[in-house]
Design a protein around this motif. Sequence first.
Motif, short mmCIF file in Angstrom:
data_model
loop_
_atom_site.label_atom_id
_atom_site.label_comp_id
_atom_site.label_asym_id
_atom_site.label_seq_id
_atom_site.Cartn_x
_atom_site.Cartn_y
_atom_site.Cartn_z
N ILE A 195 63.69 58.19 95.50
CA ILE A 195 62.26 58.59 95.70
C ILE A 195 62.26 59.26 96.93
N LEU A 196 62.98 58.94 97.95
CA LEU A 196 62.75 59.54 99.07
C LEU A 196 63.21 60.98 99.19
N VAL A 197 64.40 61.28 98.63
CA VAL A 197 64.80 62.72 98.29
C VAL A 197 63.93 63.56 97.59
N ILE A 198 63.18 62.99 96.59
CA ILE A 198 62.23 63.91 95.80
C ILE A 198 60.99 64.17 96.94
N ASP A 199 60.71 63.11 97.64
CA ASP A 199 59.35 63.15 98.50
C ASP A 199 59.99 64.28 99.63
N VAL A 200 61.07 64.23 100.14
CA VAL A 200 61.59 65.06 101.32
C VAL A 200 61.85 66.66 100.65
N ILE A 201 62.23 66.78 99.44
CA ILE A 201 62.72 67.87 98.93
C ILE A 201 61.51 68.72 98.27
N PHE A 202 60.68 67.95 97.70
CA PHE A 202 59.62 68.56 96.67
C PHE A 202 58.24 68.19 97.23
N VAL A 203 57.90 67.24 97.78
CA VAL A 203 56.53 66.98 98.18
C VAL A 203 56.08 67.83 99.57
N LEU A 204 56.93 67.07 100.45
CA LEU A 204 56.33 67.51 102.08
C LEU A 204 56.55 69.15 102.05
N PRO A 205 57.57 69.68 101.47
CA PRO A 205 57.78 71.36 102.08
C PRO A 205 56.72 72.04 101.24
N GLY A 206 56.14 71.45 100.35
CA GLY A 206 54.94 72.24 99.47
C GLY A 206 53.39 72.15 99.95
N LEU A 207 53.32 71.07 100.94
CA LEU A 207 52.02 70.87 101.81
C LEU A 207 52.05 72.23 102.77
N VAL A 208 50.63 72.70 102.46
CA VAL A 208 50.37 73.82 103.33
C VAL A 208 48.89 73.98 103.80
#
Length: 285
Positions: free
Chosen positions: A41-54
């Motif tokens: 879950i943490l890897v998904i958050d770090v790789i896919f969720v946070l970098p997509g926030l703009v």
Amino acid sequence: MESEKIINPPSGFTAFALFLVSLVIAAICFGYHQALPASIILVIDVIFVLPGLVIVNPNESKVLTLFGKYIGTVKKDGFFWVNPCTVKKKVSLRAFNLNGQQLKVNDSIGNPIEIAAVIVWQVKDTANAVFAVENYIQYVNIQSEAAVRHLANSFPYDNLEDETAHITLRGGAEQVSLLLEKELNERLARAGIEVLEARISHLAYAPEIAHSMLQVQQASAIIAARRLIVEGAVGMVDMALQKLSEKNIVELDEERKAAMVSNLLVVLCGDKAVNPVVNTGTLYH
């Protein structure tokens, strides 16, 4: 050349809320000694969720590219979530003010002059600004200098030496500004730039001829003033002769008229005060 494509990505608040929920789930998994699910879950958050926030601020935009392909431009301000693999380049949509440096060039008749311009511009097509030129700000600076040089070469400084010139840099400020603005828009269209206003901010003869040209201007002003004075004096003399004749104040022969005209012109056209001389005899003695 890419054409601008406006996109409206999903809200970033929803993605951020999912991120917070996933953090809670990961914490619960750690509490139950489930390290593997929590780590996933943490890897998904770090790789896919946070970098997509703009975040897009007012009068700004984000140009998105995915693996070298232009995806679109986000111009609407707010908080969004986009594909985390995209490259996000910020492009300001605010108006920029370019205060050009003083350039030493020759006008259309070869006189060396100093000229500078103030230019107000903004990005209209973000795709062209990013992909059509290497650096659009540097492109604006270089093309603006080239346009100002071309403008100075196209017209005389004034019409002292070229009396047939319909437009001069000094006398046709409005027309010159419109021509400069038109040329800049043509030059900068490739980069998706629109020129809002262009004005000449500095215009002068080069120092090596400034003194000589000032003397020419002063001489022209003196000649124009003298011409006006002479025209007025001739009109006043003619009016005086007509009034004397109409009211029969005095009968003047041609010699006396010539003497009177001469005296009046000396008084009216002289640049110093005239001291009167009283004649106690006659005109012929």
